[in-house]
Design an enzyme around this catalytic site. Structure first.
Site, PDB file in Angstrom:
ATOM      1  N   ASP A  11      89.065  28.061  19.106  1.00 34.84           N
ATOM      2  CA  ASP A  11      90.211  27.620  19.894  1.00 34.84           C
ATOM      3  C   ASP A  11      90.020  28.174  21.293  1.00 34.84           C
ATOM      4  OD1 ASP A  11      91.312  26.400  17.721  1.00 34.84           O
ATOM      5  OD2 ASP A  11      92.784  27.967  17.301  1.00 34.84           O
ATOM      6  N   ASP A 130      96.915  17.760  10.484  1.00 36.36           N
ATOM      7  CA  ASP A 130      97.579  19.018  10.152  1.00 36.36           C
ATOM      8  C   ASP A 130      98.603  18.722   9.059  1.00 36.36           C
ATOM      9  OD1 ASP A 130      96.109  20.417  12.011  1.00 36.36           O
ATOM     10  OD2 ASP A 130      97.604  20.217  13.603  1.00 36.36           O
TER      11      ASP A 130
END
Lengths: 251, 195
Positions: A11, A130
């Protein structure tokens, strides 16, 4: 034999690698280009970079990071985070990425997925989902896990495959960052449902978890972040362990 | 100097990065007048056969590509279009290597074939010098070339297919050598130094 892929995920926020728990509590985890080179040397099969910068400046920085990564490593990598238009896709592919990961934008406008896969080919399109458990099933969440939708994960997974997704990156929001193992039911259910490669994400804490995602979750690839960033388990340890357990890996 | 053929198909930057890493000089062009000065040619490729052929056609390259005398390396789609025909949107290809490209069966395997797979060396070729048989390379494709007398590397997925071919000065690899780590770099180096 086609091997199972181990994919470290980074990330990136404002040009730095960060890692949090359940999408929160971000901690600094190093320079993404340096980490990319290290993972590549250690035997990573692919890499994923998610841009979680909120600002325009951060996004610009990210694009230059992508260019530097492409020069630094000789393995495929995927770029995601905030990609909302065909121009964004072309920009990151042009910067040297091999694939883009699409999430919120294609949930809000599924036709974008078809347009994207026609423009650059399915092989360059990863759809990230997700998923969060709800009433015995899973719901799709968007905007980096901040917003619930009423969309059923299984319905959506099937639909993305038909719209031209090249592979699916499925993250369980329930297990992500907890290091208690992947959501194996979720993985297995999707893998039985769609005929495109499945990347498991969310929850890796041990090498056994990675084996479970492949054997029980029927995943084609596993993605993990924190276990690699803090060098608790090395990629070569994981690969050796999988190899000993008769799972085909590149060694 | 190495000429990379630019026909608007994907991974030119990646091939360029790999050649940079090898310290090899190259240029990128779609003009025959420039490309015919290259000592060797690379035809990269991502995407699908029909649009690749159409864009080569628009650049006026098709007839010329069939008559190239220097060592020529097609990568991925760049290899597939060396064959006579692709069932991907029923596309007539260059036809410098005999055979037809077909689609993997989704009932037998997941499509695309994506990831690192092994290449078993078939016939001797300078392209694979110093590379062990069953080395891993990175693949992403939904269509495949058959195993024929021109096959120099074989990979198994569902059945067996040509991972690498050679016919005269024409070489082709289905995998992305430019994304296949050190083995891929070695192969590109072989093409540049030994083919």
């Amino acid at each position: 034999m086609l091997t199972k892929r181990i994919i470290p995920c980074l990330d990136v926020k404002d040009g730095r690698t960060v890692k949090g728990t359940k999408f929160r509590n971000l901690r600094d985890a190093g320079d993404p280009v340096e980490l990319a080179a290290r993972y590549s040397d250690e035997g990573a099969d692919e890499l994923v970079f998610l841009d979680i910068s909120a600002s325009r400046e951060g996004r610009k920085t990210f694009l230059s990071v992508v260019e530097r990564i492409a020069k630094a490593i000789q393995i495929p990598f995927t770029v995601g985070g905030g990609i909302g238009a065909l121009d964004d896709i072309l920009r990151v592919l042009d910067a040297g990425a091999d694939k883009v990961s699409l999430n919120t934008a294609v949930v809000l406008r599924p036709e974008f997925l078809r347009e994207a896969s026609l423009a650059v080919g399915s092989q360059s399109i990863v759809v990230a989902i997700d998923a969060k458990r709800e009433n015995g099933g899973w719901n799709v969440w968007i905007k980096g896990g901040a917003e619930r939708t009423s969309l059923d994960v299984l319905t959506w997974a099937t639909r993305t495959a038909n719209l031209g997704a090249g592979e699916l990156l499925v993250t369980s929001m329930d297990t992500d960052g907890t290091r208690t193992g992947y959501d194996l039911d979720l993985l297995r259910t999707i893998s039985d449902l769609v005929r495109i490669p499945l990347i498991a994400s969310g929850g890796a804490g041990t090498k056994e978890h990675i084996k479970q995602a492949i054997v029980d979750g029927k995943a084609d690839a596993v993605l993990a972040a924190s276990i690699f960033h803090y060098q608790e388990i090395s990629l070569s340890d994981i690969k050796r362990y999988l190899h000993e357990n008769n799972i085909p890996v590149r060694v | 100097m190495i000429g990379i053929i630019d026909y608007g198909a994907g991974n030119i930057r990646s091939v360029g990065n790999a050649l940079d890493r090898l310290g090899v000089e190259y240029f990128i062009s779609s003009a025959i007048s420039e490309l015919e000065r290259a000592e060797k040619l690379i035809l990269p490729g991502v995407g699908e056969a029909r649009s690749a052929m159409e864009s080569l056609d628009r650049s006026g390259l098709i007839a010329w590509l069939k008559t190239v005398q220097v060592p020529f390396l097609g990568i991925c789609i760049g290899m597939q279009i060396l064959f006579e025909h692709s069932s991907e949107r029923d596309t007539k290809c260059l036809g410098v290597v005999p055979g037809s490209i077909r689609r993997f069966s989704a009932s037998q395997t997941k499509v695309p074939h994506m990831g690192w797979n092994q290449v078993t060396l078939a016939n001797e070729s300078n392209l694979f010098q110093g590379i062990r048989s069953d080395e891993f390379f990175y693949f992403v494709h939904s269509y495949f070339a058959p195993v024929t007398e021109h096959t120099i590397g074989v990979t198994a997925y569902g059945g067996s297919f040509s991972a690498a071919v050679q016919k005269g000065n024409y070489y082709g690899v289905q995998f992305h050598a430019e994304k296949s780590g050190n083995a891929g770099l070695q192969l590109l180096k072989n093409f540049i130094q030994r083919c």
